[in-house]
Design a protein around this motif. Structure first.
Motif, PDB file in Angstrom:
ATOM      1  N   GLY A  49      -7.255 -16.337   8.855  1.00  0.00           N
ATOM      2  CA  GLY A  49      -7.400 -16.813  10.223  1.00  0.00           C
ATOM      3  C   GLY A  49      -6.365 -16.280  11.180  1.00  0.00           C
ATOM      4  N   SER A  50      -5.227 -15.829  10.658  1.00  0.00           N
ATOM      5  CA  SER A  50      -4.151 -15.381  11.536  1.00  0.00           C
ATOM      6  C   SER A  50      -3.861 -13.883  11.456  1.00  0.00           C
ATOM      7  CB  SER A  50      -2.871 -16.168  11.225  1.00  0.00           C
ATOM      8  OG  SER A  50      -2.424 -15.880   9.914  1.00  0.00           O
ATOM      9  N   VAL A  51      -4.552 -13.155  10.598  1.00  0.00           N
ATOM     10  CA  VAL A  51      -4.285 -11.721  10.458  1.00  0.00           C
ATOM     11  C   VAL A  51      -4.642 -10.998  11.765  1.00  0.00           C
ATOM     12  CG1 VAL A  51      -6.559 -11.096   9.506  1.00  0.00           C
ATOM     13  CG2 VAL A  51      -4.558  -9.725   8.942  1.00  0.00           C
ATOM     14  N   THR A  52      -3.816 -10.027  12.128  1.00  0.00           N
ATOM     15  CA  THR A  52      -4.070  -9.233  13.331  1.00  0.00           C
ATOM     16  C   THR A  52      -5.085  -8.144  13.006  1.00  0.00           C
ATOM     17  OG1 THR A  52      -1.832  -9.631  14.139  1.00  0.00           O
ATOM     18  CG2 THR A  52      -3.005  -7.752  15.084  1.00  0.00           C
ATOM     19  N   ILE A  53      -6.200  -8.177  13.742  1.00  0.00           N
ATOM     20  CA  ILE A  53      -7.258  -7.173  13.601  1.00  0.00           C
ATOM     21  C   ILE A  53      -7.325  -6.433  14.928  1.00  0.00           C
ATOM     22  CG2 ILE A  53      -9.708  -6.772  13.159  1.00  0.00           C
ATOM     23  CD1 ILE A  53      -9.769  -9.515  11.736  1.00  0.00           C
ATOM     24  N   THR A  54      -7.400  -5.114  14.855  1.00  0.00           N
ATOM     25  CA  THR A  54      -7.448  -4.322  16.080  1.00  0.00           C
ATOM     26  C   THR A  54      -8.783  -3.602  16.206  1.00  0.00           C
ATOM     27  OG1 THR A  54      -6.468  -2.413  14.965  1.00  0.00           O
ATOM     28  CG2 THR A  54      -4.957  -3.923  16.065  1.00  0.00           C
ATOM     29  N   ARG A  57      -7.654  -0.979  10.929  1.00  0.00           N
ATOM     30  CA  ARG A  57      -7.898  -2.115  11.824  1.00  0.00           C
ATOM     31  C   ARG A  57      -7.022  -3.303  11.462  1.00  0.00           C
ATOM     32  NH1 ARG A  57     -13.661  -3.583  12.728  1.00  0.00           N
ATOM     33  NH2 ARG A  57     -12.679  -4.690  14.443  1.00  0.00           N
ATOM     34  N   ILE A  58      -6.433  -3.279  10.255  1.00  0.00           N
ATOM     35  CA  ILE A  58      -5.377  -4.219   9.883  1.00  0.00           C
ATOM     36  C   ILE A  58      -4.246  -3.390   9.278  1.00  0.00           C
ATOM     37  CG2 ILE A  58      -6.889  -6.209   9.520  1.00  0.00           C
ATOM     38  CD1 ILE A  58      -6.634  -5.796   6.513  1.00  0.00           C
ATOM     39  N   SER A  59      -3.042  -3.900   9.391  1.00  0.00           N
ATOM     40  CA  SER A  59      -1.887  -3.160   8.881  1.00  0.00           C
ATOM     41  C   SER A  59      -1.890  -3.139   7.359  1.00  0.00           C
ATOM     42  CB  SER A  59      -0.591  -3.803   9.383  1.00  0.00           C
ATOM     43  OG  SER A  59      -0.413  -5.076   8.766  1.00  0.00           O
ATOM     44  N   ALA A  60      -1.143  -2.201   6.814  1.00  0.00           N
ATOM     45  CA  ALA A  60      -1.002  -2.113   5.361  1.00  0.00           C
ATOM     46  C   ALA A  60      -0.366  -3.386   4.811  1.00  0.00           C
ATOM     47  CB  ALA A  60      -0.170  -0.894   4.983  1.00  0.00           C
ATOM     48  N   GLU A  61       0.585  -3.954   5.573  1.00  0.00           N
ATOM     49  CA  GLU A  61       1.245  -5.188   5.134  1.00  0.00           C
ATOM     50  C   GLU A  61       0.254  -6.355   5.101  1.00  0.00           C
ATOM     51  OE1 GLU A  61       2.416  -3.286   7.718  1.00  0.00           O
ATOM     52  OE2 GLU A  61       4.039  -2.307   6.633  1.00  0.00           O
ATOM     53  N   SER A  62      -0.581  -6.442   6.130  1.00  0.00           N
ATOM     54  CA  SER A  62      -1.592  -7.508   6.164  1.00  0.00           C
ATOM     55  C   SER A  62      -2.594  -7.331   5.034  1.00  0.00           C
ATOM     56  CB  SER A  62      -2.327  -7.517   7.509  1.00  0.00           C
ATOM     57  OG  SER A  62      -1.464  -7.905   8.546  1.00  0.00           O
ATOM     58  N   ALA A  63      -3.010  -6.101   4.806  1.00  0.00           N
ATOM     59  CA  ALA A  63      -3.952  -5.824   3.719  1.00  0.00           C
ATOM     60  C   ALA A  63      -3.349  -6.210   2.370  1.00  0.00           C
ATOM     61  CB  ALA A  63      -4.356  -4.355   3.725  1.00  0.00           C
ATOM     62  N   ALA A  64      -2.067  -5.883   2.183  1.00  0.00           N
ATOM     63  CA  ALA A  64      -1.399  -6.220   0.923  1.00  0.00           C
ATOM     64  C   ALA A  64      -1.305  -7.735   0.742  1.00  0.00           C
ATOM     65  CB  ALA A  64      -0.015  -5.591   0.876  1.00  0.00           C
ATOM     66  N   LEU A  65      -0.977  -8.447   1.817  1.00  0.00           N
ATOM     67  CA  LEU A  65      -0.890  -9.904   1.754  1.00  0.00           C
ATOM     68  C   LEU A  65      -2.248 -10.519   1.403  1.00  0.00           C
ATOM     69  CD1 LEU A  65       0.638 -12.603   2.250  1.00  0.00           C
ATOM     70  CD2 LEU A  65      -0.145 -12.436   4.618  1.00  0.00           C
TER      71      LEU A  65
END
Length: 123
Positions: A46-51, A100-108
């Motif tokens: 719900g809080s991940v940054t998507i571009t 569209r999401i950062s590598a850090e967000s994807a890893a999390l």
């Protein structure tokens, strides 16, 4: 005229409804044991940054997959819940591959999806 159902009859009726609905102590333990993992995953999704693109639509789709997995787990359908989490992982991978999401967000999200999947698979 009876206006109240005797307690014994009420308890028997409740037990039969829970049994028919698939409710059991084992299912309750599964939900309790994996509820934390699914809740954390839902919060992160719900809080991940998507571009770029249709951000709200993408987020809604991710949230729905987590909600569906949670609902299936609640119903004792852990194998189906694991499939939903697999679908979520595919979406996360697609978003990461498209930057569209950062590598850090994807890893999390990958870690949290794996934690929830592992929990459901161990029940």
């Amino acid at each position: 005229m009876l206006t109240r159902i005797p307690a014994v009859l009420s308890a028997a009726l409740l037990a039969s409804v829970l049994t028919a609905a698939g409710g059991s102590a084992a299912n309750a333990d599964t939900v309790t044991a994996c509820g934390e993992e699914l809740s954390q995953l839902g919060s992160s999704v719900g809080s991940v940054t998507i571009t770029g693109g249709k951000v709200d639509k993408e987020r809604a789709g991710l949230v729905k997959l987590v909600d569906d997995a949670s609902d299936l787990a609640d119903a004792g359908k852990t194998a189906d819940a694991v499939v939903k989490l697999g679908n979520l992982q595919v979406k996360v991978d697609d978003l990461a591959a498209a930057d569209r999401i950062s590598a850090e967000s994807a890893a999390l999200l990958t870690t949290e999806t794996a934690n929830a999947t592992g929990c459901l698979s161990s029940t």
